[in-house]
Design a protein around this motif. Sequence first.
Motif, PDB file in Angstrom:
ATOM      1  N   ALA A  20     109.088  11.946  20.892  1.00 11.22           N
ATOM      2  CA  ALA A  20     108.900  10.580  20.397  1.00 11.22           C
ATOM      3  C   ALA A  20     108.302  10.553  18.995  1.00 11.22           C
ATOM      4  N   GLN A  21     107.601  11.610  18.608  1.00 12.02           N
ATOM      5  CA  GLN A  21     106.982  11.636  17.284  1.00 12.02           C
ATOM      6  C   GLN A  21     107.883  12.298  16.243  1.00 12.02           C
ATOM      7  N   SER A  22     109.124  12.608  16.614  1.00 10.00           N
ATOM      8  CA  SER A  22     110.095  13.223  15.696  1.00 10.00           C
ATOM      9  C   SER A  22     109.537  14.491  15.056  1.00 10.00           C
ATOM     10  N   PRO A  23     109.194  15.495  15.867  1.00  4.81           N
ATOM     11  CA  PRO A  23     108.584  16.713  15.314  1.00  4.81           C
ATOM     12  C   PRO A  23     109.616  17.616  14.645  1.00  4.81           C
ATOM     13  N   ARG A  24     109.110  18.577  13.886  1.00  3.70           N
ATOM     14  CA  ARG A  24     109.964  19.639  13.354  1.00  3.70           C
ATOM     15  C   ARG A  24     109.651  20.970  14.034  1.00  3.70           C
ATOM     16  N   LEU A  25     108.420  21.063  14.560  1.00  2.00           N
ATOM     17  CA  LEU A  25     107.986  22.251  15.286  1.00  2.00           C
ATOM     18  C   LEU A  25     107.590  21.826  16.691  1.00  2.00           C
ATOM     19  N   LEU A  26     108.171  22.474  17.700  1.00  2.00           N
ATOM     20  CA  LEU A  26     107.885  22.156  19.101  1.00  2.00           C
ATOM     21  C   LEU A  26     107.210  23.353  19.753  1.00  2.00           C
ATOM     22  N   LEU A  27     106.036  23.121  20.339  1.00  2.00           N
ATOM     23  CA  LEU A  27     105.270  24.161  21.023  1.00  2.00           C
ATOM     24  C   LEU A  27     105.215  23.837  22.506  1.00  2.00           C
ATOM     25  N   MET A  28     105.586  24.797  23.346  1.00  2.00           N
ATOM     26  CA  MET A  28     105.598  24.580  24.797  1.00  2.00           C
ATOM     27  C   MET A  28     104.785  25.679  25.481  1.00  2.00           C
ATOM     28  N   ASP A  29     103.822  25.270  26.298  1.00  2.04           N
ATOM     29  CA  ASP A  29     102.920  26.204  26.961  1.00  2.04           C
ATOM     30  C   ASP A  29     103.243  26.289  28.449  1.00  2.04           C
ATOM     31  N   GLU A  30     103.815  27.415  28.871  1.00  6.83           N
ATOM     32  CA  GLU A  30     104.160  27.690  30.273  1.00  6.83           C
ATOM     33  C   GLU A  30     104.914  26.520  30.914  1.00  6.83           C
ATOM     34  N   PRO A  31     106.081  26.168  30.404  1.00  5.60           N
ATOM     35  CA  PRO A  31     106.792  24.994  30.939  1.00  5.60           C
ATOM     36  C   PRO A  31     107.291  25.150  32.364  1.00  5.60           C
ATOM     37  N   THR A  32     107.372  26.374  32.892  1.00  2.25           N
ATOM     38  CA  THR A  32     107.863  26.554  34.263  1.00  2.25           C
ATOM     39  C   THR A  32     106.748  26.496  35.303  1.00  2.25           C
ATOM     40  N   ASN A  33     105.496  26.368  34.879  1.00  4.86           N
ATOM     41  CA  ASN A  33     104.374  26.430  35.821  1.00  4.86           C
ATOM     42  C   ASN A  33     104.394  25.312  36.853  1.00  4.86           C
ATOM     43  N   SER A  34     104.788  24.119  36.452  1.00  8.08           N
ATOM     44  CA  SER A  34     104.655  22.966  37.342  1.00  8.08           C
ATOM     45  C   SER A  34     105.970  22.550  37.985  1.00  8.08           C
ATOM     46  N   VAL A  35     106.999  23.381  37.877  1.00  8.06           N
ATOM     47  CA  VAL A  35     108.310  23.005  38.418  1.00  8.06           C
ATOM     48  C   VAL A  35     108.731  23.999  39.488  1.00  8.06           C
ATOM     49  N   ASP A  36     109.584  23.553  40.392  1.00  6.82           N
ATOM     50  CA  ASP A  36     110.076  24.461  41.425  1.00  6.82           C
ATOM     51  C   ASP A  36     111.208  25.315  40.853  1.00  6.82           C
ATOM     52  N   TRP A  37     111.491  26.405  41.544  1.00  9.40           N
ATOM     53  CA  TRP A  37     112.441  27.389  41.024  1.00  9.40           C
ATOM     54  C   TRP A  37     113.838  26.804  40.834  1.00  9.40           C
ATOM     55  N   GLN A  38     114.175  25.780  41.598  1.00  6.73           N
ATOM     56  CA  GLN A  38     115.499  25.190  41.488  1.00  6.73           C
ATOM     57  C   GLN A  38     115.689  24.444  40.169  1.00  6.73           C
ATOM     58  N   PHE A  39     114.566  23.992  39.566  1.00 11.29           N
ATOM     59  CA  PHE A  39     114.655  23.238  38.318  1.00 11.29           C
ATOM     60  C   PHE A  39     114.582  24.136  37.085  1.00 11.29           C
ATOM     61  N   VAL A  40     114.218  25.399  37.264  1.00 18.94           N
ATOM     62  CA  VAL A  40     113.997  26.282  36.121  1.00 18.94           C
ATOM     63  C   VAL A  40     115.264  26.436  35.281  1.00 18.94           C
ATOM     64  N   ARG A  41     116.403  26.623  35.923  1.00 23.01           N
ATOM     65  CA  ARG A  41     117.652  26.774  35.161  1.00 23.01           C
ATOM     66  C   ARG A  41     117.975  25.506  34.386  1.00 23.01           C
ATOM     67  N   ASP A  42     117.769  24.341  35.005  1.00 17.28           N
ATOM     68  CA  ASP A  42     118.004  23.079  34.302  1.00 17.28           C
ATOM     69  C   ASP A  42     117.040  22.918  33.139  1.00 17.28           C
ATOM     70  N   LEU A  43     115.787  23.349  33.329  1.00 17.23           N
ATOM     71  CA  LEU A  43     114.792  23.234  32.272  1.00 17.23           C
ATOM     72  C   LEU A  43     115.169  24.111  31.083  1.00 17.23           C
ATOM     73  N   ARG A  44     115.649  25.296  31.360  1.00 19.17           N
ATOM     74  CA  ARG A  44     116.066  26.198  30.285  1.00 19.17           C
ATOM     75  C   ARG A  44     117.190  25.568  29.463  1.00 19.17           C
ATOM     76  N   LYS A  45     118.158  24.994  30.135  1.00 14.20           N
ATOM     77  CA  LYS A  45     119.261  24.324  29.450  1.00 14.20           C
ATOM     78  C   LYS A  45     118.762  23.119  28.663  1.00 14.20           C
ATOM     79  N   LEU A  46     117.823  22.383  29.246  1.00 17.48           N
ATOM     80  CA  LEU A  46     117.288  21.181  28.598  1.00 17.48           C
ATOM     81  C   LEU A  46     116.549  21.545  27.306  1.00 17.48           C
ATOM     82  N   ILE A  47     115.723  22.575  27.351  1.00 15.41           N
ATOM     83  CA  ILE A  47     114.976  22.983  26.159  1.00 15.41           C
ATOM     84  C   ILE A  47     115.925  23.422  25.055  1.00 15.41           C
ATOM     85  N   ARG A  48     116.941  24.197  25.411  1.00 14.84           N
ATOM     86  CA  ARG A  48     117.913  24.647  24.409  1.00 14.84           C
ATOM     87  C   ARG A  48     118.645  23.456  23.795  1.00 14.84           C
TER      88      ARG A  48
END
Length: 240
Positions: free
Chosen positions: A159-187
């Motif tokens: 929402a703040q229109s960044p140029r640099l995105l920092l993500m700290d352990e994004p898979t920690n709070s999600v179940d294993w079934q969402f990890v593949r979708d999350l990887r695709k989403l980040i890319r």
Amino acid sequence: MKPPACELREVWVAYGKTPALRGVSLQVEQGELLGLFGHNGAGKSTLLRTLLGLVSVQSGEVFVEGVPVHQRYPPHLRQRIGYVPQILRVDAGAPVSARDVVMMGQYAQIGWGRLPSWQHHEAANRALQAMGIAHLADKPFGHLSGGEQQRVLLARALAQSPRLLLMDEPTNSVDWQFVRDLRKLIREVHEANALTTIVVSHDAPFLAGLCDRVVLMEGGKTLAEMPASALLTWVGQEFV
């Protein structure tokens, strides 16, 4: 020639008397999707906090887009950095909606004590739509699933229109079934917004399938760097 998106030169950071970063040097080029891999306590999260200007640097130099930031963080640079924390602690009963959380990403632009404009509300709505969660806008953040919360936090950063995105352990709070979708989403977010992205994780398969390059950290130091495709081979050899 454009400067690196961010750079650390022989940076030392300590919490009290405990060193967290020990002479770390790292250069991240603009447009790169970099992974930081290591066990808990390796210094990965501290490195992100250093780039955000949230910890004091004992010695060394830190640059964002070629501007030194270790003494006084320029406000215009801080606004260009989107940050997705490991977890946003919100009481399940608190009246904080997903839209409220996304709006938090623009507070630095709105300014202290000022009300958001319609442009800020539009930016929040666009970010929610981009993450496919516009239908969750009015739902309490604390009632959302881990995957839904991760999408909201990504929307907050965008929402703040960044140029640099920092993500700290994004898979920690999600179940294993969402990890593949999350990887695709980040890319997809990285490429659609022409970002430079740094992802911290101790999940080797996640980083191997996501990043361009991976830097290995241990004990507050960088041990090695390699193409992301080589990470699983390295981890396997270290395990053996």
